[in-house]
Design a protein around this motif. Structure first.
Motif, short mmCIF file in Angstrom:
data_model
loop_
_atom_site.label_atom_id
_atom_site.label_comp_id
_atom_site.label_asym_id
_atom_site.label_seq_id
_atom_site.Cartn_x
_atom_site.Cartn_y
_atom_site.Cartn_z
N VAL A 1 81.83 75.38 33.26
CA VAL A 1 82.16 74.15 32.66
C VAL A 1 81.61 72.72 33.15
N ASP A 2 81.44 71.92 32.23
CA ASP A 2 81.02 70.43 32.60
C ASP A 2 81.77 69.53 33.14
N ALA A 3 81.71 69.06 34.37
CA ALA A 3 82.60 68.27 34.69
C ALA A 3 82.50 66.85 34.23
N GLY A 4 81.35 66.64 33.71
CA GLY A 4 81.26 65.42 32.97
C GLY A 4 81.51 65.35 31.56
N SER A 5 82.36 66.42 30.93
CA SER A 5 82.85 66.51 29.59
C SER A 5 83.57 65.15 29.18
N LYS A 6 83.33 64.61 28.33
CA LYS A 6 84.10 63.33 27.68
C LYS A 6 85.49 63.77 27.36
N ASP B 1 86.50 69.81 17.98
CA ASP B 1 84.96 69.61 18.22
C ASP B 1 84.74 69.85 19.34
N GLU B 2 85.57 70.63 20.28
CA GLU B 2 84.87 70.95 21.82
C GLU B 2 84.11 72.23 21.66
N VAL B 3 83.55 72.43 22.88
CA VAL B 3 82.95 73.84 22.91
C VAL B 3 83.87 74.47 24.03
N VAL B 4 84.44 75.64 23.59
CA VAL B 4 85.37 76.25 24.31
C VAL B 4 85.20 77.74 24.51
N LEU B 5 85.35 78.31 25.68
CA LEU B 5 85.11 79.75 26.13
C LEU B 5 86.63 80.47 26.26
N ASP B 6 87.03 81.50 25.65
CA ASP B 6 88.01 82.30 25.94
C ASP B 6 87.20 83.69 26.55
N MET C 1 74.06 82.61 29.52
CA MET C 1 73.87 82.71 27.84
C MET C 1 74.56 81.58 27.32
N LEU C 2 75.33 80.83 27.84
CA LEU C 2 76.12 79.93 27.11
C LEU C 2 75.83 78.38 27.58
N PRO C 3 76.31 77.45 26.55
CA PRO C 3 75.82 76.10 26.88
C PRO C 3 76.94 75.51 27.82
N ARG C 4 76.84 74.72 28.30
CA ARG C 4 77.91 73.68 29.18
C ARG C 4 79.23 73.73 28.33
N LEU C 5 80.37 74.15 28.93
CA LEU C 5 81.66 74.03 28.24
C LEU C 5 82.63 72.78 28.37
#
Ligand SMILES: C[S@@+](CC[C@H](N)C(=O)[O-])C[C@H]1O[C@@H](n2cnc3c(N)ncnc32)[C@H](O)[C@@H]1O
Length: 576
Positions: free
Chosen positions: A359-364, A242-247, A307-311
């Protein structure tokens, strides 16, 4: 295709016979393998870039053509050239000399005690030349590795590059279990075994009577042909469901498909690559392996942030010189050098900075970035991560809970010092791990703010020397430098004090303002012969006074103005 031919040509010219990987896979498999084999690490080896201007420096150069005489001459080892000239070459004696010289250099003091009379530089030069001849490297690259490793280790590295790494597969757990895949392949006369205890999905192919890139299991997406070291960056990334990840540099998808499988087709996985042609292979692999959570984009990674949301996580498997995969692409031996390491380093720094900023530093669950290359060059690895540590709010973290082997990243290399935490990064070597050469570092973003200093004054950050404040004079005396040309050790220059630096700055400032041109110092002999000595003395005195006054004025002017932006700019230019 051309590249494969070129690689084969180069391989055939090295002294040891190598069983090419293509033979294992069979001709039928070749078309398919272009999707996979280059997949792990190579960068568009077979295809020319469609958008030349956007291509990274030299990355996607068309390979040397078999018919191209110049390319061939460059590619051919000097052994063949000498044989062609009718000169006899005793390869066994040459190899022995290499072993002897490498041994001598690694135990230099003892060698001298035992009567070695040649200067160290001479022995080193001889070793560079012999390694270049025997293994077929440019002298520049042979010297680079002989300095980066110890000479004995470098020779082991050269030797390991003459052998192919084992062919390995990754089970796609979205479609199959490793045990059932092993059984299915065994029935097809493909002999496989688990790679090792560190991976639950890897299989090593010992022998095969059928092309492994064309079995029904392959076509059905039950496995990916992927080098073992390519597993490591993804294991270090440890993507969660369920994460949002970028390669960020994904084609042709060796790592993307592994990330997707660890995410169990949940969340969103952005897979991007600059090259359109390679994106086709990426899409094909995503389909074949049955991934349904992937969005493929064909953009410059540096421009993705808009273009991308916070990851939650980003993998940057960066475009690189491939100095870790020489066994697969021997053209690197003559194609790459210091200049390439540096130009790639610049691009890699930009891409890594962009990756961090997304990248979102606050990602849970995340907030992580993994940086990897299939190069062993320090410029492309530690230097890139060190730059990120200096310019962004990130810290290196350990990934030993995911992969518990590898050689520590370097904290010092020649005259360079990197952040001490670089020992948390890992290096993988053909001569140590029987894997492609690889570098992997995992970063955790600690704040979404971009450090003020990095924004305002990047040149200063570049100059920052880690731990300088802790350097005692004893420590500095023990630091040795290596001369660029011959690798002999010389004592490092005394470190400048703050006072020296200030003096130097002032001199440069004065110079920049044209003071010197206006009042050039008189030559000594000229003044001694002057007949109008008293007059000259008076002139000099008055000039000296004026000069002192100017310096005082300048000092007074400098202090308050220093705070203004304009002066900061001038100073930065001078300091650079
Ligand atoms: C080492 S390969 C990636 C291999 C891939 N991660 C895999 O495992 O299959 C590096 C890739 O970076 C791509 N690339 C080069 N410059 C890029 C850029 N500025 N932005 C995004 N991708 C780039 C190249 O086209 C190449 O496919």
């Amino acid at each position: 295709m051309k590249k494969k031919r070129a690689a084969k040509t180069a391989k055939s010219k090295t002294p040891k016979a190598i069983k090419p990987e293509e033979d294992w896979l069979g001709d039928e498999a070749e078309g398919e393998n272009e999707l996979d084999l280059g997949s792990d690490d190579g960068e568009g080896i077979d295809q020319a870039p469609e958008e030349e201007e956007e291509a990274p420096p030299d990355d996607d150069e068309p390979p040397a053509d078999d018919d191209n005489e110049a390319g061939d001459a460059q590619m051919g080892s000097r052994i063949l050239a000498r044989v062609a000239e009718g000169k006899q070459m005793d390869l066994t004696a040459l190899k022995q000399e290499i072993q002897d010289d490498a041994g001598l250099l690694s135990n230099w003091r003892k060698a001298q005690e035992l009567g070695e009379k040649r200067p160290r530089e001479e022995v080193f030069k001889n070793l560079v030349s012999n390694c270049s001849t025997y293994f077929g490297y440019s002298e520049e690259l042979a010297e680079y590795f002989l300095q980066m490793f110890s000479p004995e280790t470098a020779v082991k590295f050269f030797e390991a590059n003459e052998q192919q790494r084992p062919l390995t597969l990754r089970t796609n757990t979205l479609k199959a279990r490793r045990s059932s895949l092993l059984q299915a392949l065994t029935q097809r006369k493909v002999q496989v075994d688990p790679i090792g205890s560190w991976t639950k999905v890897g299989l090593k192919v010992y022998q095969s009577q059928v092309p492994v890139g064309a079995t029904p299991e392959y076509l059905g997406g039950h496995y990916m042909i992927q080098s073992a070291s390519s597993f490591i960056p993804v294991m270090a990334l440890a993507p969660q469901q369920d994460e949002v990840v970028l390669d960020m540099a994904a084609a042709p998808g060796g790592k993307t498909t592994y990330i997707g499988q660890l995410m169990r087709n949940s969340g969103t996985l952005f897979a991007n690559d600059l090259r359109k042609d390679r994106c086709k292979a990426l899409v094909a692999n995503v389909h074949r392996l049955g991934l349904t959570n992937v969005v493929v984009t064909n953009l410059d990674g540096k421009k993705l942030s808009k273009m991308l949301p916070r990851l939650d996580r980003v993998l940057l498997d960066a475009p690189c010189t491939g100095s870790g995969i020489i066994a697969r692409d021997p053209s690197v031996k003559v194609k790459r050098g210091q200049k390439d390491f540096e130009s790639h380093s610049r691009l890699q720094k930009e891409l890594l900075t962009a990756a961090i900023d997304m990248v979102d530093a606050g990602s849970k669950t995340g907030g992580y970035i993994v940086y990897s290359t299939c190069s062993v060059a320090v410029e492309e690895n530690e230097a890139v991560v060190d730059h990120a540590l200096k310019t962004r709010n990130v810290e290196l973290v350990s990934f030993t809970s995911a992969v518990n082997f590898g050689v520590e990243g370097l904290c010092k290399y020649r005259e360079r010092r990197f952040h001490p935490s670089l020992n948390l990064a890992r290096r993988y070597y053909p001569h140590v791990h029987n894997m492609d050469g690889f570098f992997v570092a995992k970063l955790k973003k600690t704040s979404n703010k971009v450090p003020e200093r990095a924004k305002k004054d990047r040149s200063k950050m570049e100059d920052k020397v880690w731990g300088e404040e802790h350097w005692t004079s004893d420590f500095m005396d023990s630091v040795v430098d290596f001369e660029e040309s011959n690798g002999s050790a010389v004592t490092k220059k005394k470190k400048m004090t703050a006072r020296d630096r200030k003096k130097q700055r002032r001199e440069e400032l004065v110079k920049a303002r044209g003071y010197q041109q206006k009042y050039p110092p008189k030559a000594k002999e000229e003044s001694a012969q002057d007949s109008t000595e008293p007059l000259r003395k008076a002139k000099v005195k008055s000039l000296k006074k004026k000069k002192e006054k100017r310096a005082l004025d300048q000092d007074a002017a400098e202090a308050p103005v220093k705070k203004t932006r304009k002066t900061n700019k001038v100073q930065n230019i001078l300091e650079r």
